[in-house]
Structures are given as structure tokens and as C-alpha cells.
Design a protein around this motif. Structure first.
Motif, PDB file in Angstrom:
ATOM      1  N   TYR A  55       5.618   7.428   7.652  1.00 37.43           N
ATOM      2  CA  TYR A  55       5.061   8.145   6.458  1.00 37.43           C
ATOM      3  C   TYR A  55       4.133   8.943   6.715  1.00 37.43           C
ATOM      4  CZ  TYR A  55       8.174   4.610   4.493  1.00 37.43           C
ATOM      5  OH  TYR A  55       9.174   3.763   3.927  1.00 37.43           O
ATOM      6  N   ARG A  75      -2.578   4.387  -3.968  1.00 37.23           N
ATOM      7  CA  ARG A  75      -3.520   5.450  -3.452  1.00 37.23           C
ATOM      8  C   ARG A  75      -4.914   4.999  -3.362  1.00 37.23           C
ATOM      9  NH1 ARG A  75      -0.204   6.562  -1.146  1.00 37.23           N
ATOM     10  NH2 ARG A  75       1.560   7.828  -1.521  1.00 37.23           N
ATOM     11  N   PHE A  86      -5.412   8.496   0.391  1.00 37.91           N
ATOM     12  CA  PHE A  86      -5.987   7.354  -0.145  1.00 37.91           C
ATOM     13  C   PHE A  86      -7.551   7.682  -0.712  1.00 37.91           C
ATOM     14  CE2 PHE A  86      -2.650   5.664   2.193  1.00 37.91           C
ATOM     15  CZ  PHE A  86      -1.888   4.847   1.388  1.00 37.91           C
ATOM     16  N   PRO A 133       0.206   4.244   5.224  1.00 39.12           N
ATOM     17  CA  PRO A 133       0.404   3.076   4.214  1.00 39.12           C
ATOM     18  C   PRO A 133       0.613   1.981   4.668  1.00 39.12           C
ATOM     19  CG  PRO A 133       2.381   4.603   4.223  1.00 39.12           C
ATOM     20  CD  PRO A 133       1.174   5.224   5.250  1.00 39.12           C
ATOM     21  N   TYR A 134       1.190   1.842   5.852  1.00 39.38           N
ATOM     22  CA  TYR A 134       0.935   0.454   6.851  1.00 39.38           C
ATOM     23  C   TYR A 134       1.231   0.983   8.133  1.00 39.38           C
ATOM     24  CZ  TYR A 134       6.244   0.069   6.111  1.00 39.38           C
ATOM     25  OH  TYR A 134       7.568   0.428   6.264  1.00 39.38           O
ATOM     26  N   GLN A 146      -1.557   9.444   4.790  1.00 37.71           N
ATOM     27  CA  GLN A 146      -1.867   9.790   3.316  1.00 37.71           C
ATOM     28  C   GLN A 146      -3.229   9.773   2.838  1.00 37.71           C
ATOM     29  OE1 GLN A 146       1.341   7.657   1.281  1.00 37.71           O
ATOM     30  NE2 GLN A 146       2.920   8.438   2.521  1.00 37.71           N
ATOM     31  N   MET A 177       0.830  -1.221  -0.004  1.00 36.58           N
ATOM     32  CA  MET A 177       0.031   0.186  -0.099  1.00 36.58           C
ATOM     33  C   MET A 177       0.724   1.055  -0.032  1.00 36.58           C
ATOM     34  SD  MET A 177      -3.011  -1.189  -0.404  1.00 36.58           S
ATOM     35  CE  MET A 177      -3.605   0.609  -0.513  1.00 36.58           C
ATOM     36  N   LEU A 178       2.275   0.976   0.456  1.00 35.46           N
ATOM     37  CA  LEU A 178       3.074   2.269   0.451  1.00 35.46           C
ATOM     38  C   LEU A 178       3.181   2.817  -1.150  1.00 35.46           C
ATOM     39  CD1 LEU A 178       4.897   4.291   1.911  1.00 35.46           C
ATOM     40  CD2 LEU A 178       6.635   2.316   1.357  1.00 35.46           C
ATOM     41  N   PHE A 206      -2.077  -0.687   7.103  1.00 35.68           N
ATOM     42  CA  PHE A 206      -3.224  -0.135   6.388  1.00 35.68           C
ATOM     43  C   PHE A 206      -4.784  -0.885   6.718  1.00 35.68           C
ATOM     44  CE2 PHE A 206      -6.188   0.560   2.568  1.00 35.68           C
ATOM     45  CZ  PHE A 206      -5.930   1.848   2.405  1.00 35.68           C
TER      46      PHE A 206
END
Length: 137
Positions: free
Chosen positions: A70, A37, A75, A82-83, A73, A33-34, A85
Motif C-alpha cells: 500500500y 488516518r 497519518f 498501514p501495516y 500513507q 490501521m488500513l 504500523f
């Protein structure tokens, strides 16, 4: 970026590694998932493939705290890390696959960042996991 074919290939590689005895742990299984989107049917299929092999061979899935670095973000489904997730981990909670916490301890100080464990659980509020308390390789 990871398209749907990449995501399915990622899951295929994990399944193959476990089936051939090359894995004791499935590290940050939602890492794909990094590079995305949005969640798609391919992501759902990949998560279930990973979950199924985890259950079949009793190989724990690592709930990795490092993805928090990170930040949240954008999505298609909203703002997420991203994780871990959330949509991925909803499937894991549903199936009761074995789970362990993990960190990317490339620097020893990372092991001291214990607040990340609670932050991950806050992100995954309402989900119940099959945490493995006595895990040995």
C-alpha cells in the motif's frame, strides 16, 4: 473507514476467537490501521487487548509483510505503512508478545519476495521482538 468503535470491536473479536480456541495465529493484528488516518486511545487499547490475549494464550502475532504494497500513507502521526504500523508494533515489542513473520501468499510468488522481511524490519528499526523460531500449529 474504521472509527474507534470499529477498532475496539475488531480487538474484541480477536480476543473472543483466541479465548474460544479458534485461533493458532493472530494474522496481521494491526490491519485496522488500513482504514484509519490516525492513532487514538482506542487504537492503543485495542493493541493492548490483542497483546494481552496473545501473551495469555501464547498465540503469536503475525508481522505481515503485505501491508508494504500500500506504500507509505499520510497519518496524523506522519507517513507510515498501514501495516506493519509502527505505533502498534511498539506496544508489541514493549510487552514481548510472541511474533512470527507472515505474508498474504494468495499467489505462490509472494513467498519469493524475501526483501519484504528486511523492509519491514527497517520500518520497525530499534524495536526488539520475541520472534518464535519453532512454531507449530
Amino acid at each position: 473507514w474504521a472509527d474507534d468503535d470499529d477498532v475496539l470491536y475488531y480487538a474484541y473479536q480477536i480476543v473472543s476467537a483466541v479465548e474460544h480456541g479458534f485461533a493458532d495465529i493472530i494474522a496481521h493484528p494491526d490491519y485496522f490501521m488500513l482504514g484509519r488516518r490516525g492513532w487514538s486511545p482506542a487504537c492503543d487499547k485495542a493493541a493492548r487487548m490483542i497483546c494481552d490475549v496473545s501473551l495469555k494464550y501464547n498465540i503469536p502475532l503475525e508481522l505481515n509483510t503485505n501491508g508494504l504494497r500500500y506504500g507509505r500513507q499520510n497519518f496524523n502521526e506522519g507517513k507510515f505503512y498501514p501495516y506493519p504500523f509502527r505505533l502498534f508494533w511498539e506496544i508489541i515489542a514493549e510487552t514481548k508478545a510472541p511474533v512470527i513473520f507472515g505474508v498474504d501468499a494468495h499467489r505462490p510468488m509472494t513467498l519469493m519476495e524475501v526483501e519484504k522481511f528486511q523492509k519491514c524490519m527497517d520500518e520497525l528499526t530499534g524495536l526488539e521482538f520475541n520472534f518464535q523460531e519453532d512454531f507449530r500449529i
